[in-house]
Design an enzyme around this catalytic site. Structure first.
Site, PDB file in Angstrom:
ATOM      1  N   CYS A  11      47.814  53.150  24.897  1.00 35.20           N
ATOM      2  CA  CYS A  11      46.606  52.954  23.949  1.00 35.20           C
ATOM      3  C   CYS A  11      47.004  52.234  22.701  1.00 35.20           C
ATOM      4  O   CYS A  11      46.509  52.893  21.523  1.00 35.20           O
ATOM      5  CB  CYS A  11      46.198  54.618  23.798  1.00 35.20           C
ATOM      6  N   SER A  13      46.130  49.503  19.529  1.00 34.22           N
ATOM      7  CA  SER A  13      45.004  49.284  18.795  1.00 34.22           C
ATOM      8  C   SER A  13      44.481  48.024  19.276  1.00 34.22           C
ATOM      9  O   SER A  13      43.224  47.758  19.311  1.00 34.22           O
ATOM     10  CB  SER A  13      45.419  48.926  17.358  1.00 34.22           C
ATOM     11  N   ARG A  17      40.428  47.411  20.425  1.00 32.62           N
ATOM     12  CA  ARG A  17      39.457  46.378  19.474  1.00 32.62           C
ATOM     13  C   ARG A  17      39.091  45.416  20.215  1.00 32.62           C
ATOM     14  O   ARG A  17      37.778  45.210  20.231  1.00 32.62           O
ATOM     15  CB  ARG A  17      40.185  46.086  18.302  1.00 32.62           C
ATOM     16  N   SER A  37      48.516  56.900  28.741  1.00 31.33           N
ATOM     17  CA  SER A  37      49.294  56.885  27.570  1.00 31.33           C
ATOM     18  C   SER A  37      50.592  57.991  27.840  1.00 31.33           C
ATOM     19  O   SER A  37      50.464  58.657  28.578  1.00 31.33           O
ATOM     20  CB  SER A  37      48.343  57.426  26.344  1.00 31.33           C
ATOM     21  N   TYR A  58      52.954  56.418  31.932  1.00 27.13           N
ATOM     22  CA  TYR A  58      52.573  55.193  32.624  1.00 27.13           C
ATOM     23  C   TYR A  58      53.127  55.375  33.962  1.00 27.13           C
ATOM     24  O   TYR A  58      52.239  54.523  34.768  1.00 27.13           O
ATOM     25  CB  TYR A  58      53.756  54.158  31.674  1.00 27.13           C
ATOM     26  N   HIS A  79      59.024  46.124  27.225  1.00 26.75           N
ATOM     27  CA  HIS A  79      58.281  45.060  28.417  1.00 26.75           C
ATOM     28  C   HIS A  79      59.334  45.002  29.477  1.00 26.75           C
ATOM     29  O   HIS A  79      58.697  45.262  30.520  1.00 26.75           O
ATOM     30  CB  HIS A  79      58.142  43.844  27.874  1.00 26.75           C
ATOM     31  N   LYS A  97      52.105  39.386  23.743  1.00 29.10           N
ATOM     32  CA  LYS A  97      53.311  38.524  23.119  1.00 29.10           C
ATOM     33  C   LYS A  97      54.130  39.658  22.074  1.00 29.10           C
ATOM     34  O   LYS A  97      53.668  40.624  21.910  1.00 29.10           O
ATOM     35  CB  LYS A  97      52.830  37.340  22.205  1.00 29.10           C
ATOM     36  N   TYR A 234      48.128  36.118   3.372  1.00 31.11           N
ATOM     37  CA  TYR A 234      47.505  36.064   4.684  1.00 31.11           C
ATOM     38  C   TYR A 234      47.280  34.174   4.896  1.00 31.11           C
ATOM     39  O   TYR A 234      46.726  33.680   4.345  1.00 31.11           O
ATOM     40  CB  TYR A 234      46.483  36.739   5.178  1.00 31.11           C
ATOM     41  N   THR A 254      43.526  33.933  15.224  1.00 37.16           N
ATOM     42  CA  THR A 254      42.723  35.284  15.351  1.00 37.16           C
ATOM     43  C   THR A 254      41.429  35.298  14.783  1.00 37.16           C
ATOM     44  O   THR A 254      40.708  36.226  14.407  1.00 37.16           O
ATOM     45  CB  THR A 254      43.437  36.152  14.133  1.00 37.16           C
TER      46      THR A 254
HETATM   47  N1  LIG Z   1      47.012  39.162  21.408  1.00 38.67           N
HETATM   48  C1  LIG Z   1      46.787  39.533  20.442  1.00 38.67           C
HETATM   49  O1  LIG Z   1      45.939  39.171  19.715  1.00 38.67           O
HETATM   50  C2  LIG Z   1      47.557  40.776  19.699  1.00 38.67           C
HETATM   51  C3  LIG Z   1      46.971  41.090  18.386  1.00 38.67           C
HETATM   52  C4  LIG Z   1      47.763  42.235  17.737  1.00 38.67           C
HETATM   53  C5  LIG Z   1      48.786  42.751  18.525  1.00 38.67           C
HETATM   54  N2  LIG Z   1      49.353  42.132  19.816  1.00 38.67           N
HETATM   55  C6  LIG Z   1      50.449  42.738  20.757  1.00 38.67           C
HETATM   56  O2  LIG Z   1      50.130  43.720  21.337  1.00 38.67           O
HETATM   57  C7  LIG Z   1      51.035  44.880  21.338  1.00 38.67           C
HETATM   58  C8  LIG Z   1      50.408  46.156  20.689  1.00 38.67           C
HETATM   59  O3  LIG Z   1      50.205  45.860  19.373  1.00 38.67           O
HETATM   60  P1  LIG Z   1      49.463  46.872  18.437  1.00 38.67           P
HETATM   61  O4  LIG Z   1      49.022  46.510  16.937  1.00 38.67           O
HETATM   62  O5  LIG Z   1      47.870  46.918  19.011  1.00 38.67           O
HETATM   63  O6  LIG Z   1      50.200  48.050  18.535  1.00 38.67           O
HETATM   64  P2  LIG Z   1      49.828  49.678  18.564  1.00 38.67           P
HETATM   65  O7  LIG Z   1      48.608  50.018  18.225  1.00 38.67           O
HETATM   66  O8  LIG Z   1      50.906  50.225  17.703  1.00 38.67           O
HETATM   67  O9  LIG Z   1      50.175  49.980  20.048  1.00 38.67           O
HETATM   68  C9  LIG Z   1      51.400  49.863  20.821  1.00 38.67           C
HETATM   69  C10 LIG Z   1      51.373  51.096  22.082  1.00 38.67           C
HETATM   70  O10 LIG Z   1      52.545  51.063  22.968  1.00 38.67           O
HETATM   71  C11 LIG Z   1      52.610  52.416  23.133  1.00 38.67           C
HETATM   72  N3  LIG Z   1      54.085  53.008  22.848  1.00 38.67           N
HETATM   73  C12 LIG Z   1      54.836  53.336  23.617  1.00 38.67           C
HETATM   74  N4  LIG Z   1      55.914  53.821  23.107  1.00 38.67           N
HETATM   75  C13 LIG Z   1      56.231  53.496  22.144  1.00 38.67           C
HETATM   76  C14 LIG Z   1      56.938  53.500  20.797  1.00 38.67           C
HETATM   77  N5  LIG Z   1      58.011  53.989  20.982  1.00 38.67           N
HETATM   78  N6  LIG Z   1      56.427  53.291  19.597  1.00 38.67           N
HETATM   79  C15 LIG Z   1      55.247  52.671  19.319  1.00 38.67           C
HETATM   80  N7  LIG Z   1      54.451  52.853  20.246  1.00 38.67           N
HETATM   81  C16 LIG Z   1      54.762  52.921  21.531  1.00 38.67           C
HETATM   82  C17 LIG Z   1      51.581  53.331  22.516  1.00 38.67           C
HETATM   83  O11 LIG Z   1      50.669  53.660  23.383  1.00 38.67           O
HETATM   84  P3  LIG Z   1      50.756  55.432  23.764  1.00 38.67           P
HETATM   85  O12 LIG Z   1      50.900  56.099  22.592  1.00 38.67           O
HETATM   86  O13 LIG Z   1      49.300  55.495  24.198  1.00 38.67           O
HETATM   87  O14 LIG Z   1      51.677  55.538  24.899  1.00 38.67           O
HETATM   88  C18 LIG Z   1      50.892  52.423  21.476  1.00 38.67           C
HETATM   89  O15 LIG Z   1      49.664  52.849  21.351  1.00 38.67           O
HETATM   90  C19 LIG Z   1      52.262  44.106  20.646  1.00 38.67           C
HETATM   91  O16 LIG Z   1      53.125  43.642  21.508  1.00 38.67           O
HETATM   92  C20 LIG Z   1      51.491  43.055  19.751  1.00 38.67           C
HETATM   93  O17 LIG Z   1      52.499  42.044  19.609  1.00 38.67           O
HETATM   94  C21 LIG Z   1      48.597  41.202  20.178  1.00 38.67           C
END
Ligand SMILES: NC(=O)c1ccc[n+]([C@@H]2O[C@H](COP(=O)([O-])OP(=O)(O)OC[C@H]3O[C@@H](n4cnc5c(N)ncnc54)[C@H](OP(=O)(O)O)[C@@H]3O)[C@@H](O)[C@H]2O)c1
Length: 324
Positions: A11, A13, A17, A37, A58, A79, A97, A234, A254
């Site tokens: 789950c 962010s 979003r 999750s 998962y 990953h 990524k 930024y 972005t």
């Molecule tokens: N493409 C884009 O535009 C974009 C933008 C921002 C981020 N990203 C990428 O998307 C990914 C997530 O980024 P985010 O900012 O959305 O992160 P985030 O909100 O922290 O989400 C990461 C998710 O990973 C899971 N998770 C499993 N084990 C974990 C651990 N030990 N510690 C932390 N989280 C863990 C959690 O899901 P559960 O708790 O539900 O299991 C958590 O919700 C990253 O790879 C980031 O580089 C991409």
């Protein structure tokens, strides 16, 4: 029309979003079967928000035979484990990524996907925004003349100290996070035949790189200067300095789905400002993904992933490392 049945691992962010809303908007092409999750409350919240099934753990989602593809928005350090399990379970994978912690890990996952004839895609959604079509047209029309330099910067102010991006085991660090975009943009515009000519990474007290710079050189000898960081004002841009001017994309990676973006073209005694209408790069990316899944072009993204991972690994291996 066939619907691709997709599940979400984590789950995150970004999933909430931007990505899941984009998938939901393509409801003639995708059906979200469930969201998993590590914790029940989060899984239930997400599932009720997007009106789908919740899975705790998962593995339980991967056990569902009716799911054909998974979206993996987990930290990079997780990953290899989860992509491997998803491929072993026969699912196509679209992953956030950076794809892998290093080139060796990327290669292992690609080999597995190749042997299983399953699609693997790294989510660089920015390539699917129409503002870059405008840039490609300028290049193809030779409006820039000869390109002398490509430059890209992606960085932002410090994050919450508990963010996984500060955790080395989870694949933290600014190179794999923000730096990956600048590398990807360079490989796209300046070609995949590139080498790292120099790099510097600056490490904070949590032992991950918090900012850095890299210089790449392509097969024609043109240099890309890339800068990235978590402790910066930024910036999210790329630009070409050419014999005829300077072409700048200030919001390169972005732009929000409802945001108008601008492109600037500076020439002698003249600045042209081009306005680009809002575009949803997430929806565009999933449209592309859909086409490739239904036409079984499973290997379409393999080469891009490998080149990107090799450059990121080379930047890290060869970097001058500075402890702050
Ligand atoms: N493409 C884009 O535009 C974009 C933008 C921002 C981020 N990203 C990428 O998307 C990914 C997530 O980024 P985010 O900012 O959305 O992160 P985030 O909100 O922290 O989400 C990461 C998710 O990973 C899971 N998770 C499993 N084990 C974990 C651990 N030990 N510690 C932390 N989280 C863990 C959690 O899901 P559960 O708790 O539900 O299991 C958590 O919700 C990253 O790879 C980031 O580089 C991409």
């Amino acid at each position: 029309m066939k619907k691709v049945r997709i599940g979400v691992l984590g789950c995150a962010s970004i999933a909430k979003r931007l990505v899941i809303p984009a998938i939901c908007s393509l409801n003639d092409k995708f059906k979200i079967v469930g969201i998993a999750s590590r914790t029940k409350d989060k899984a239930d919240d997400f599932a009720s928000l997007f009106q789908t099934e919740s899975f705790v753990g998962y593995d339980n989602l991967l056990d569902r035979a009716d799911i054909e593809a998974v979206y993996v928005p987990l930290p990079t350090g997780l990953h290899e484990e989860w992509i491997t399990k998803a491929l072993e379970a026969g699912k196509h994978v679209i992953v956030e990524k950076s794809f892998a912690i290093d080139f060796e890990s990327a290669n292992k996952m690609i080999e597995l996907a190749r042997s299983k004839k399953l699609l693997l895609m790294e989510n660089f959604m920015f390539r699917h925004h129409s503002q870059h079509k405008y840039i490609w047209q300028k290049i193809i029309n030779n409006d820039l003349g000869q390109i002398r330099l490509f430059r890209s910067q992606f960085g932002f102010p410090p994050l919450d100290e508990n963010n996984f991006r500060y955790d080395k085991i989870l694949g933290g660090g600014s190179l794999l996070d923000a730096g990956a975009y600048t590398v990807n943009a360079s490989l796209w515009f300046m070609g995949k035949e590139q080498e790292v000519s120099s790099s510097v990474l600056y490490f904070g007290d949590k032992n991950v790189d918090v900012y850095g710079n890299a210089s790449l050189i392509n097969s024609k000898g043109i240099v890309s200067q890339l800068s990235f960081g978590f402790d910066n004002f930024y910036q999210c841009n790329y630009e070409f300095w050419s014999s005829k001017g300077r072409l700048i994309v200030p919001k390169a990676f972005t732009p929000k789905p409802n945001e108008t973006t601008n492109i600037l073209f500076e020439k002698q005694d003249e600045i042209e400002k081009i306005e680009i209408s809002p575009d949803n790069q997430f929806v565009n990316l999933f449209n592309d993904l859909y086409k490739n899944i239904v036409s079984n072009k499973y290997d379409k993204y393999f080469d891009d992933i490998l080149v990107q991972s090799r450059i990121l690994s080379d930047i890290r291996i060869n970097a001058i490392k500075i402890q702050l």
